[in-house]
Scaffold this motif. Structure first.
Motif, PDB file in Angstrom:
ATOM      1  N   TRP A  38       0.838  -1.193   0.000  1.00 15.55           N
ATOM      2  CA  TRP A  38       0.000   0.000   0.000  1.00 15.55           C
ATOM      3  C   TRP A  38       0.872   1.241   0.000  1.00 15.55           C
ATOM      4  N   VAL A  39       0.555   2.164  -0.872  1.00 14.10           N
ATOM      5  CA  VAL A  39       1.307   3.410  -0.998  1.00 14.10           C
ATOM      6  C   VAL A  39       0.933   4.326   0.163  1.00 14.10           C
ATOM      7  N   LEU A  40       1.921   4.693   0.942  1.00 12.58           N
ATOM      8  CA  LEU A  40       1.718   5.627   2.045  1.00 12.58           C
ATOM      9  C   LEU A  40       1.675   7.056   1.519  1.00 12.58           C
ATOM     10  N   ARG A  41       2.580   7.351   0.576  1.00 16.23           N
ATOM     11  CA  ARG A  41       2.679   8.720   0.050  1.00 16.23           C
ATOM     12  C   ARG A  41       3.310   8.703  -1.340  1.00 16.23           C
ATOM     13  N   VAL A  42       2.797   9.565  -2.211  1.00 16.69           N
ATOM     14  CA  VAL A  42       3.451   9.808  -3.501  1.00 16.69           C
ATOM     15  C   VAL A  42       4.432  10.953  -3.262  1.00 16.69           C
ATOM     16  N   LEU A  43       5.713  10.668  -3.404  1.00 17.26           N
ATOM     17  CA  LEU A  43       6.763  11.645  -3.097  1.00 17.26           C
ATOM     18  C   LEU A  43       7.094  12.535  -4.292  1.00 17.26           C
ATOM     19  N   GLU A  44       7.089  11.946  -5.470  1.00 16.05           N
ATOM     20  CA  GLU A  44       7.403  12.689  -6.701  1.00 16.05           C
ATOM     21  C   GLU A  44       6.552  12.136  -7.817  1.00 16.05           C
ATOM     22  N   ARG A  45       6.250  12.992  -8.775  1.00 14.11           N
ATOM     23  CA  ARG A  45       5.551  12.560  -9.987  1.00 14.11           C
ATOM     24  C   ARG A  45       6.014  13.424 -11.139  1.00 14.11           C
ATOM     25  N   HIS A  46       6.163  12.807 -12.285  1.00 20.59           N
ATOM     26  CA  HIS A  46       6.436  13.550 -13.511  1.00 20.59           C
ATOM     27  C   HIS A  46       6.027  12.695 -14.701  1.00 20.59           C
ATOM     28  N   ALA A  47       5.835  13.360 -15.819  1.00 20.26           N
ATOM     29  CA  ALA A  47       5.390  12.665 -17.027  1.00 20.26           C
ATOM     30  C   ALA A  47       6.094  13.256 -18.233  1.00 20.26           C
ATOM     31  N   ASN A  48       6.181  12.459 -19.253  1.00 24.08           N
ATOM     32  CA  ASN A  48       6.646  12.929 -20.550  1.00 24.08           C
ATOM     33  C   ASN A  48       5.694  12.364 -21.593  1.00 24.08           C
ATOM     34  N   THR A  49       6.026  12.443 -22.845  1.00 21.99           N
ATOM     35  CA  THR A  49       5.093  11.995 -23.885  1.00 21.99           C
ATOM     36  C   THR A  49       4.941  10.476 -23.923  1.00 21.99           C
ATOM     37  N   LEU A  50       5.879   9.746 -23.331  1.00 17.26           N
ATOM     38  CA  LEU A  50       5.844   8.287 -23.382  1.00 17.26           C
ATOM     39  C   LEU A  50       5.386   7.616 -22.093  1.00 17.26           C
ATOM     40  N   SER A  51       5.629   8.253 -20.951  1.00 18.95           N
ATOM     41  CA  SER A  51       5.353   7.569 -19.684  1.00 18.95           C
ATOM     42  C   SER A  51       5.088   8.539 -18.539  1.00 18.95           C
ATOM     43  N   ARG A  52       4.475   7.975 -17.494  1.00 17.54           N
ATOM     44  CA  ARG A  52       4.276   8.696 -16.227  1.00 17.54           C
ATOM     45  C   ARG A  52       5.120   7.992 -15.177  1.00 17.54           C
ATOM     46  N   HIS A  53       5.764   8.773 -14.299  1.00 10.03           N
ATOM     47  CA  HIS A  53       6.643   8.224 -13.272  1.00 10.03           C
ATOM     48  C   HIS A  53       6.175   8.699 -11.901  1.00 10.03           C
ATOM     49  N   PHE A  54       6.164   7.766 -10.937  1.00  7.18           N
ATOM     50  CA  PHE A  54       5.782   8.085  -9.565  1.00  7.18           C
ATOM     51  C   PHE A  54       6.812   7.476  -8.631  1.00  7.18           C
ATOM     52  N   THR A  55       7.361   8.266  -7.734  1.00  4.75           N
ATOM     53  CA  THR A  55       8.181   7.737  -6.652  1.00  4.75           C
ATOM     54  C   THR A  55       7.277   7.699  -5.443  1.00  4.75           C
ATOM     55  N   VAL A  56       7.107   6.499  -4.879  1.00  2.99           N
ATOM     56  CA  VAL A  56       6.169   6.307  -3.767  1.00  2.99           C
ATOM     57  C   VAL A  56       6.893   5.710  -2.573  1.00  2.99           C
ATOM     58  N   SER A  57       6.325   5.931  -1.386  1.00  5.40           N
ATOM     59  CA  SER A  57       6.859   5.299  -0.182  1.00  5.40           C
ATOM     60  C   SER A  57       5.791   4.380   0.391  1.00  5.40           C
ATOM     61  N   ARG A  63      11.176   3.001  -0.689  1.00  2.00           N
ATOM     62  CA  ARG A  63      10.620   3.810  -1.778  1.00  2.00           C
ATOM     63  C   ARG A  63      10.749   3.030  -3.072  1.00  2.00           C
ATOM     64  N   PHE A  64       9.792   3.251  -3.959  1.00  2.00           N
ATOM     65  CA  PHE A  64       9.753   2.568  -5.240  1.00  2.00           C
ATOM     66  C   PHE A  64       9.442   3.580  -6.323  1.00  2.00           C
ATOM     67  N   GLU A  65      10.064   3.403  -7.488  1.00  2.00           N
ATOM     68  CA  GLU A  65       9.691   4.209  -8.638  1.00  2.00           C
ATOM     69  C   GLU A  65       8.848   3.337  -9.552  1.00  2.00           C
ATOM     70  N   LEU A  66       7.605   3.773  -9.772  1.00  2.00           N
ATOM     71  CA  LEU A  66       6.679   3.079 -10.651  1.00  2.00           C
ATOM     72  C   LEU A  66       6.538   3.887 -11.926  1.00  2.00           C
ATOM     73  N   ARG A  67       6.543   3.199 -13.063  1.00  2.00           N
ATOM     74  CA  ARG A  67       6.444   3.876 -14.355  1.00  2.00           C
ATOM     75  C   ARG A  67       5.310   3.263 -15.158  1.00  2.00           C
ATOM     76  N   GLN A  68       4.459   4.117 -15.727  1.00  2.00           N
ATOM     77  CA  GLN A  68       3.375   3.644 -16.580  1.00  2.00           C
ATOM     78  C   GLN A  68       3.640   4.047 -18.021  1.00  2.00           C
ATOM     79  N   ASP A  69       3.619   3.071 -18.912  1.00  2.00           N
ATOM     80  CA  ASP A  69       3.741   3.324 -20.341  1.00  2.00           C
ATOM     81  C   ASP A  69       2.404   3.883 -20.818  1.00  2.00           C
ATOM     82  N   ILE A  70       2.387   5.098 -21.326  1.00  2.00           N
ATOM     83  CA  ILE A  70       1.144   5.761 -21.712  1.00  2.00           C
ATOM     84  C   ILE A  70       0.467   5.041 -22.875  1.00  2.00           C
ATOM     85  N   ALA A  71       1.227   4.539 -23.831  1.00  2.00           N
ATOM     86  CA  ALA A  71       0.648   3.896 -25.012  1.00  2.00           C
ATOM     87  C   ALA A  71      -0.051   2.581 -24.671  1.00  2.00           C
TER      88      ALA A  71
END
Length: 86
Positions: A38-57, A63-71
Motif C-alpha cells: 500500500w502506498v503511504l505517500r506519492v513523493l514525486e511525480r512527472h510525465a513525458n510523452t511516453l510515460s508517467r513516473h511516480f516515486t512512492v513510499s 521507496r519505489f519508482e513506478l512507471r506507466q507506459d502511456i501507449a
C-alpha cells in the motif's frame, strides 16, 4: 546516481490507482510478487510523452519508482530504494 543498495529494475507490476483532485490518477497500491504493498505517500511525480513516473513510499520506509507506459497502460517497477537510504 545510484546509492549502494539502490537497485534499477525493469519488472512489470500490477498497480491500482485512485483518482486525484486534478482529474488524473496516482498509485494507491501495487503487487510485488504475491504481496500487495500500500502506498503511504506519492513523493514525486512527472510525465513525458511516453510515460508517467511516480516515486512512492510504503509504511516500512522503502521507496519505489513506478512507471506507466502511456501507449500500453502497462506499469513497471523501475527502481527500489531501501529504507536505510531514505
Amino acid at each position: 546516481m545510484l546509492g549502494g543498495d539502490e537497485k534499477l529494475i525493469a519488472m512489470r507490476v500490477q498497480v491500482d490507482c485512485r483518482k486525484v483532485k486534478a482529474g488524473g490518477s496516482e498509485p494507491r497500491s501495487f503487487v510485488l510478487g504475491t504481496r500487495r504493498l500500500w502506498v503511504l505517500r506519492v513523493l514525486e511525480r512527472h510525465a513525458n510523452t511516453l510515460s508517467r513516473h511516480f516515486t512512492v513510499s510504503i509504511a516500512d520506509g522503502r521507496r519505489f519508482e513506478l512507471r506507466q507506459d502511456i501507449a500500453t497502460g502497462e506499469w513497471w517497477l523501475a527502481r527500489v530504494i531501501p529504507a536505510a537510504l531514505t
